[in-house]
Structures are given as C-alpha cells and as structure tokens.
Write a protein that holds these residues in place. Structure first.
Motif, PDB file in Angstrom:
ATOM      1  N   ARG A   1       0.846  -1.195   0.000  1.00 41.98           N
ATOM      2  CA  ARG A   1       0.000   0.000   0.000  1.00 41.98           C
ATOM      3  C   ARG A   1       0.882   1.245   0.000  1.00 41.98           C
ATOM      4  O   ARG A   1       1.908   1.287   0.661  1.00 41.98           O
ATOM      5  CB  ARG A   1      -0.906   0.018   1.238  1.00 41.98           C
ATOM      6  CG  ARG A   1      -1.978  -1.066   1.237  1.00 41.98           C
ATOM      7  CD  ARG A   1      -2.733  -1.083   2.530  1.00 41.98           C
ATOM      8  NE  ARG A   1      -1.806  -1.388   3.629  1.00 41.98           N
ATOM      9  CZ  ARG A   1      -2.071  -1.148   4.904  1.00 41.98           C
ATOM     10  NH1 ARG A   1      -3.200  -0.598   5.266  1.00 41.98           N
ATOM     11  NH2 ARG A   1      -1.198  -1.466   5.844  1.00 41.98           N
TER      12      ARG A   1
ATOM     13  N   ASN B   1      -3.311  -0.843  -2.510  1.00 41.54           N
ATOM     14  CA  ASN B   1      -4.378   0.158  -2.502  1.00 41.54           C
ATOM     15  C   ASN B   1      -4.241   1.046  -3.728  1.00 41.54           C
ATOM     16  O   ASN B   1      -3.398   0.788  -4.601  1.00 41.54           O
ATOM     17  CB  ASN B   1      -4.396   0.959  -1.188  1.00 41.54           C
ATOM     18  CG  ASN B   1      -3.190   1.852  -0.982  1.00 41.54           C
ATOM     19  OD1 ASN B   1      -2.323   1.984  -1.852  1.00 41.54           O
ATOM     20  ND2 ASN B   1      -3.116   2.481   0.179  1.00 41.54           N
ATOM     21  N   LYS B   2      -5.051   2.102  -3.780  1.00 42.99           N
ATOM     22  CA  LYS B   2      -5.060   2.964  -4.965  1.00 42.99           C
ATOM     23  C   LYS B   2      -3.775   3.749  -5.149  1.00 42.99           C
ATOM     24  O   LYS B   2      -3.587   4.394  -6.173  1.00 42.99           O
ATOM     25  CB  LYS B   2      -6.269   3.902  -4.915  1.00 42.99           C
ATOM     26  CG  LYS B   2      -6.312   4.789  -3.698  1.00 42.99           C
ATOM     27  CD  LYS B   2      -7.624   5.546  -3.620  1.00 42.99           C
ATOM     28  CE  LYS B   2      -7.706   6.301  -2.301  1.00 42.99           C
ATOM     29  NZ  LYS B   2      -9.035   6.850  -2.096  1.00 42.99           N
TER      30      LYS B   2
ATOM     31  N   GLY C   1      -7.165  -5.894  -0.985  1.00 43.54           N
ATOM     32  CA  GLY C   1      -7.114  -4.443  -0.831  1.00 43.54           C
ATOM     33  C   GLY C   1      -7.992  -3.725  -1.826  1.00 43.54           C
ATOM     34  O   GLY C   1      -9.149  -4.093  -2.036  1.00 43.54           O
ATOM     35  N   GLU C   2      -7.424  -2.698  -2.447  1.00 41.18           N
ATOM     36  CA  GLU C   2      -8.125  -1.880  -3.429  1.00 41.18           C
ATOM     37  C   GLU C   2      -7.395  -1.971  -4.766  1.00 41.18           C
ATOM     38  O   GLU C   2      -6.211  -2.290  -4.806  1.00 41.18           O
ATOM     39  CB  GLU C   2      -8.115  -0.415  -2.992  1.00 41.18           C
ATOM     40  CG  GLU C   2      -8.709  -0.147  -1.624  1.00 41.18           C
ATOM     41  CD  GLU C   2      -8.416   1.275  -1.179  1.00 41.18           C
ATOM     42  OE1 GLU C   2      -9.214   2.171  -1.538  1.00 41.18           O
ATOM     43  OE2 GLU C   2      -7.402   1.486  -0.506  1.00 41.18           O
ATOM     44  N   LYS C   3      -8.101  -1.633  -5.842  1.00 38.49           N
ATOM     45  CA  LYS C   3      -7.467  -1.598  -7.158  1.00 38.49           C
ATOM     46  C   LYS C   3      -6.289  -0.627  -7.122  1.00 38.49           C
ATOM     47  O   LYS C   3      -6.385   0.459  -6.542  1.00 38.49           O
ATOM     48  CB  LYS C   3      -8.468  -1.178  -8.230  1.00 38.49           C
ATOM     49  CG  LYS C   3      -7.892  -1.266  -9.643  1.00 38.49           C
ATOM     50  CD  LYS C   3      -8.906  -0.845 -10.660  1.00 38.49           C
ATOM     51  CE  LYS C   3      -8.812   0.645 -10.795  1.00 38.49           C
ATOM     52  NZ  LYS C   3      -9.008   1.195 -12.101  1.00 38.49           N
ATOM     53  N   SER C   4      -5.180  -1.030  -7.737  1.00 35.09           N
ATOM     54  CA  SER C   4      -3.977  -0.196  -7.730  1.00 35.09           C
ATOM     55  C   SER C   4      -4.107   0.996  -8.683  1.00 35.09           C
ATOM     56  O   SER C   4      -5.073   1.116  -9.434  1.00 35.09           O
ATOM     57  CB  SER C   4      -2.751  -1.039  -8.085  1.00 35.09           C
ATOM     58  OG  SER C   4      -2.841  -1.486  -9.426  1.00 35.09           O
ATOM     59  N   TYR C   5      -3.117   1.843  -8.674  1.00 32.75           N
ATOM     60  CA  TYR C   5      -3.133   3.121  -9.378  1.00 32.75           C
ATOM     61  C   TYR C   5      -3.227   3.003 -10.907  1.00 32.75           C
ATOM     62  O   TYR C   5      -3.958   3.729 -11.549  1.00 32.75           O
ATOM     63  CB  TYR C   5      -1.890   3.925  -8.994  1.00 32.75           C
ATOM     64  CG  TYR C   5      -1.828   5.300  -9.598  1.00 32.75           C
ATOM     65  CD1 TYR C   5      -2.552   6.342  -9.041  1.00 32.75           C
ATOM     66  CD2 TYR C   5      -1.057   5.558 -10.727  1.00 32.75           C
ATOM     67  CE1 TYR C   5      -2.513   7.619  -9.590  1.00 32.75           C
ATOM     68  CE2 TYR C   5      -1.007   6.827 -11.284  1.00 32.75           C
ATOM     69  CZ  TYR C   5      -1.737   7.852 -10.717  1.00 32.75           C
ATOM     70  OH  TYR C   5      -1.695   9.102 -11.261  1.00 32.75           O
TER      71      TYR C   5
ATOM     72  N   GLN D   1      -6.425  -5.356 -10.173  1.00 29.42           N
ATOM     73  CA  GLN D   1      -7.613  -5.607  -9.354  1.00 29.42           C
ATOM     74  C   GLN D   1      -7.270  -6.682  -8.326  1.00 29.42           C
ATOM     75  O   GLN D   1      -6.732  -7.728  -8.685  1.00 29.42           O
ATOM     76  CB  GLN D   1      -8.746  -6.089 -10.276  1.00 29.42           C
ATOM     77  CG  GLN D   1     -10.118  -6.026  -9.673  1.00 29.42           C
ATOM     78  CD  GLN D   1     -10.598  -4.612  -9.418  1.00 29.42           C
ATOM     79  OE1 GLN D   1     -10.744  -4.246  -8.255  1.00 29.42           O
ATOM     80  NE2 GLN D   1     -10.842  -3.834 -10.447  1.00 29.42           N
TER      81      GLN D   1
ATOM     82  N   GLN E   1     -11.511  -7.534  -2.601  1.00 30.83           N
ATOM     83  CA  GLN E   1     -11.597  -6.122  -2.233  1.00 30.83           C
ATOM     84  C   GLN E   1     -11.734  -6.015  -0.713  1.00 30.83           C
ATOM     85  O   GLN E   1     -12.596  -6.660  -0.130  1.00 30.83           O
ATOM     86  CB  GLN E   1     -12.838  -5.484  -2.872  1.00 30.83           C
ATOM     87  CG  GLN E   1     -12.714  -5.213  -4.339  1.00 30.83           C
ATOM     88  CD  GLN E   1     -11.986  -3.913  -4.642  1.00 30.83           C
ATOM     89  OE1 GLN E   1     -11.733  -3.071  -3.787  1.00 30.83           O
ATOM     90  NE2 GLN E   1     -11.625  -3.752  -5.903  1.00 30.83           N
ATOM     91  N   TYR E   2     -10.875  -5.245  -0.104  1.00 31.39           N
ATOM     92  CA  TYR E   2     -10.988  -5.031   1.341  1.00 31.39           C
ATOM     93  C   TYR E   2     -10.129  -3.829   1.723  1.00 31.39           C
ATOM     94  O   TYR E   2      -8.952  -3.959   2.035  1.00 31.39           O
ATOM     95  CB  TYR E   2     -10.557  -6.276   2.117  1.00 31.39           C
ATOM     96  CG  TYR E   2     -10.763  -6.173   3.617  1.00 31.39           C
ATOM     97  CD1 TYR E   2     -11.971  -5.740   4.161  1.00 31.39           C
ATOM     98  CD2 TYR E   2      -9.741  -6.511   4.486  1.00 31.39           C
ATOM     99  CE1 TYR E   2     -12.153  -5.648   5.532  1.00 31.39           C
ATOM    100  CE2 TYR E   2      -9.909  -6.433   5.867  1.00 31.39           C
ATOM    101  CZ  TYR E   2     -11.123  -6.000   6.379  1.00 31.39           C
ATOM    102  OH  TYR E   2     -11.298  -5.914   7.733  1.00 31.39           O
ATOM    103  N   ALA E   3     -10.744  -2.656   1.690  1.00 33.90           N
ATOM    104  CA  ALA E   3     -10.052  -1.426   2.079  1.00 33.90           C
ATOM    105  C   ALA E   3     -10.028  -1.335   3.600  1.00 33.90           C
ATOM    106  O   ALA E   3     -10.888  -1.884   4.280  1.00 33.90           O
ATOM    107  CB  ALA E   3     -10.771  -0.217   1.493  1.00 33.90           C
TER     108      ALA E   3
END
Length: 173
Positions: free
Chosen positions: A26, A80-81, A104-108, A146, A150-152
């Motif tokens: 992250r 994460n993003k 986590g979240e989709k990356s940048y 992706q 998904q788990y922020a």
C-alpha cells in the motif's frame, strides 16, 4: 530489495513454521523494474514476470528462473489505490501465476517506463518510452491491478487488526 526479502523470510523460517508472507505494498509508488523482477522471481519458478512494449526501445520479456526455494510458502499482497508502477509489476506477476492472493483496493495503474532526455538549455524532457504488460498481456497503464479480494482499511479499524484479518484471508486461499 529481493535480497532483503529473502533474508527476512529465511530469518523468520528459522525455528518456526512460517505459514504465510504478507507483503504490504500500500502507498508504494514503485521503484526499479529490476527490483520488481528479482523480487517476483523469488516466488516464481517459471513463466513471464513482465513484458515491456516500445516503438523506439524494442520489446522485452522478463522470465522467472527455475527455483523452488519458497514454493511451499503462501503469499499475500496488500495493495491500494496508491500502489503503482514496479509495485504493480510485482503484484500482477504473482497474482496472474496464481502464486499470491491479492487483497485491498485496485492499484493506481502506472505502467510506463520513462526516460529523461537532456535538452541544450540544461533542462530535461521526461518521455514515456514503453509500457508494462502483465504475464497475461494486460497493459497496466490506466488499468491497474484488481485484487482477488476487495478489502479497504475501514476508518474505525486499527492497522494491526486490519493486517491480521488480511493475513487470515490469505491463509484461507
């Protein structure tokens, strides 16, 4: 980077049964492509890690070398993003080879190789010279990676509780 990862895993494996390695990428903006490739190679024993495509620089493919050193170890990657560039290269390689569970979240989505070209004025021009592609041929630029799950990080949750929950998710898969 790869040497440090290997050293840490070897250190924790001494005297205990290490079940899972969770790599927290992250907010990692990336770094050297060579570090991402060498680090991914620790966990892969064959196949493409990443390829680059360029009109001016020529296309390249980076392959994993045969090795079973950490083949029994479960791997989780937390993104994460703000995970970008070489962090995405590493994540995509392990995810697409089924070697890591990504949470986590989709990356940048920063999948470009840039080069500085000096100008006569003393300034420099930074230009994109090639793009990164995942082992399955997906362009990272503008797409990102992706996660499998998904788990922020919930605002009310403490970091150590979150990491423990993510580690448990990885152990289940």
């Amino acid at each position: 980077t790869a040497n440090e990862i290997k050293r840490l895993i070897d250190e924790y494996m001494l005297g205990s049964r290490l079940k899972v390695v969770l790599l927290d990428l992250r907010n990692n903006p990336g770094g050297l492509l060579s570090a991402a490739v060498e680090s991914a190679d620790l966990f892969l024993n064959q196949g493409t890690i990443v390829s680059t495509k360029s009109r001016s620089e020529g296309d390249q493919a980076f392959q994993a070398l045969p090795s079973n050193e950490f083949s029994d170890l479960k791997v989780g990657i937390l993104i994460n993003k703000r995970s970008a560039s070489a962090a995405e290269v590493f994540t995509a390689a392990l995810k697409e080879h089924g070697r890591a569970w990504v949470v986590g979240e989709k990356s940048y989505g920063k999948g470009v190789v840039q080069k500085l070209f000096p100008l006569p004025t003393g300034a420099a021009l930074q230009m994109t010279v090639s793009h990164y592609y995942t082992p399955k041929g997906t362009m990272i630029e503008g797409t990102g990676i992706q996660p499998n799950q998904q788990y922020a990080l919930p605002l009310e949750m403490k970091e150590d509780v979150y990491l423990q929950q993510v580690a448990e998710m990885v152990l289940k898969h």
